[in-house]
Design an enzyme around this catalytic site. Structure first.
Site, PDB file in Angstrom:
ATOM      1  N   GLY A  67       0.872  -1.121   0.046  1.00  0.00           N
ATOM      2  CA  GLY A  67      -0.214  -0.052   0.028  1.00  0.00           C
ATOM      3  C   GLY A  67       1.045   1.221  -0.058  1.00  0.00           C
ATOM      4  N   GLN A 118       2.176  10.215   1.588  1.00  0.00           N
ATOM      5  CA  GLN A 118       3.834   9.905   1.647  1.00  0.00           C
ATOM      6  C   GLN A 118       4.574  10.302   0.391  1.00  0.00           C
ATOM      7  OE1 GLN A 118       2.503   5.422   1.961  1.00  0.00           O
ATOM      8  NE2 GLN A 118       4.354   5.674   3.104  1.00  0.00           N
ATOM      9  N   CYS A 164       7.253   0.361   6.857  1.00  0.00           N
ATOM     10  CA  CYS A 164       6.685   1.416   6.068  1.00  0.00           C
ATOM     11  C   CYS A 164       7.606   2.087   5.195  1.00  0.00           C
ATOM     12  CB  CYS A 164       6.194   2.686   7.038  1.00  0.00           C
ATOM     13  SG  CYS A 164       5.351   3.950   6.395  1.00  0.00           S
ATOM     14  N   LEU A 165       7.158   2.488   3.959  1.00  0.00           N
ATOM     15  CA  LEU A 165       7.960   3.194   3.131  1.00  0.00           C
ATOM     16  C   LEU A 165       8.887   4.398   3.492  1.00  0.00           C
ATOM     17  CD1 LEU A 165       5.903   2.778  -0.181  1.00  0.00           C
ATOM     18  CD2 LEU A 165       7.990   1.443   0.485  1.00  0.00           C
ATOM     19  N   HIS A 196      -3.355   0.881   8.341  1.00  0.00           N
ATOM     20  CA  HIS A 196      -2.003   1.625   8.272  1.00  0.00           C
ATOM     21  C   HIS A 196      -1.900   2.763   7.308  1.00  0.00           C
ATOM     22  CE1 HIS A 196       2.744   1.173   7.846  1.00  0.00           C
ATOM     23  NE2 HIS A 196       2.250   1.830   7.000  1.00  0.00           N
ATOM     24  N   GLU A 197      -2.656   2.465   5.945  1.00  0.00           N
ATOM     25  CA  GLU A 197      -2.418   3.573   5.185  1.00  0.00           C
ATOM     26  C   GLU A 197      -3.592   4.585   5.337  1.00  0.00           C
ATOM     27  OE1 GLU A 197      -0.388   3.518   2.950  1.00  0.00           O
ATOM     28  OE2 GLU A 197       0.241   1.499   3.058  1.00  0.00           O
ATOM     29  N   HIS A 252      -1.954   7.067   7.580  1.00  0.00           N
ATOM     30  CA  HIS A 252      -1.326   8.286   6.946  1.00  0.00           C
ATOM     31  C   HIS A 252      -2.181   9.649   6.543  1.00  0.00           C
ATOM     32  CE1 HIS A 252       2.729   6.436   6.273  1.00  0.00           C
ATOM     33  NE2 HIS A 252       2.182   5.425   5.828  1.00  0.00           N
TER      34      HIS A 252
END
Lengths: 173, 167
Positions: free
Chosen positions: B47, B52, B96-97, B138-139, B142
């Site tokens: 994702g 981000q 996470c990225l 999680h997304e 953000h």
């Protein structure tokens, strides 16, 4: 920042140990890397990566007064490797059963035979004094399938120890 | 098409609360395409959220289509998504990225109901579970300026004494 030392401290637990030690290290100009602190049997234990320009002797010398004052045993080893060397687990093994000698040896020998690399292990003794229960959680990496690891551990389950193998699915988002 | 730069901790912009999408136009669709390309260019992320890459709008891409054994709805572009129901909770490991080289344990709801729009503005509702529900939570964090590191718990944390959080 290429040189790391592994600092180990063990002693009676009390509030403020980490604060006092890390202040000394900071004042000495050291950097801290990865660390793991936990109470084991009521004792304070820490393993801490300490980096910087200071020699091991200088670090030990600086920490000595605080360690002596708090009654902590102190140990420092030069460390190869460094930061950013994390490996991700893909399997988790949960073990629980009536406490007896040999559970860890049996479980980990079986895992080793499967090529299982233990990345994290924590164990505890729960229950009460008369009927202690041994509980262990292991996370690690293994190329063998979950079913293969499960199969290899199955004989332990028959001996009264509950062993559960499950995937560790790291969600990257 | 372009690969966009990923904001990384401790970039304070990651704390921004994102705004709803109001215009479903060509520019928006071009951005979604770039976001998808960025997700695919990085390490195996299931994702990615618009903030981000520094676009503070409520857009998320989720793609679990490569995991046939995991219950999922495949590749989804979520616009103005909202979780309207949570159930159960479980601990799981996340990365996470925006937080390279770190993973940690987070407690998430095991079942969610998601209301969302698609890139055409059509409304949808999904019931999700397990890994997919975790990825969505999680997304969506953000979009509210939260990272998983804000929610990490120790492995020794007693799950049963904790209540599931609500955002």
């Amino acid at each position: 920042m290429s040189d790391w030392n592994m600092l180990t401290l063990v002693g009676a637990d009390r509030p403020g140990i980490v604060a006092q030690l890390t202040r000394v290290l900071y004042q000495l100009g050291c950097n801290l890397g990865e660390a793991s602190m936990i109470r084991l049997g009521g004792n304070f234990t820490i393993m801490l990566m300490v980096g910087g320009e200071r020699s091991p002797d200088e670090i030990l010398e600086a920490l000595k007064p605080a360690a002596e004052e708090m009654g902590l045993r102190l140990h420092l080893d030069p460390l190869r490797g460094g930061l950013h060397q994390h490996l991700l687990p893909n399997l988790q093994v949960r073990v629980a059963g009536a406490d007896r000698a040999g559970i860890v040896a049996e479980v980990t020998r079986t895992l080793a035979e499967q090529g299982f690399n233990i990345l994290e292990l924590e164990s505890d003794v729960a229950g009460d004094r008369d009927r202690p229960i041994y509980i262990m959680n292991i996370q690690g990496y293994c190329d063998a399938t979950l079913e293969a690891v499960q199969g290899a551990l199955a004989p332990l389950s028959e001996s009264g120890v509950s062993v559960d193998v499950s995937p560790v699915d790291v969600m990257i988002g | 098409m372009a690969i966009l730069d990923i904001l990384k901790l401790p970039d304070p912009r990651l704390k921004t609360v994102s705004e709803p999408v109001e215009r479903f136009d060509d520019e928006f669709r071009a951005f979604v395409a770039d976001l998808e390309e960025t997700r695919q260019a990085g390490p195996a992320a299931v994702g990615i959220a618009a903030p981000q890459v520094g676009r503070f709008q409520r857009i998320v891409i989720i793609d679990l289509s490569s995991r046939p054994k995991t219950p999922n709805h495949g590749h989804l572009i979520l616009v103005n998504p909202e979780i309207v129901h949570w159930e159960g909770y479980a601990m799981g490991r996340e990365g996470c990225l925006s937080v390279p080289d770190y993973t940690g344990n987070v407690i998430r709801a095991t079942h969610i109901r998601l209301k969302t729009q698609d890139p055409e503005g059509q409304e949808h509702q999904y019931d999700m579970e397990g890994f997919e529900a975790r990825a969505v939570q999680h997304e969506l964090d953000h979009l509210d300026g939260l990272l998983f590191v804000d929610r990490v718990v120790s492995r020794r944390t007693d799950l049963y004494r904790r209540k599931v959080y609500k955002t």
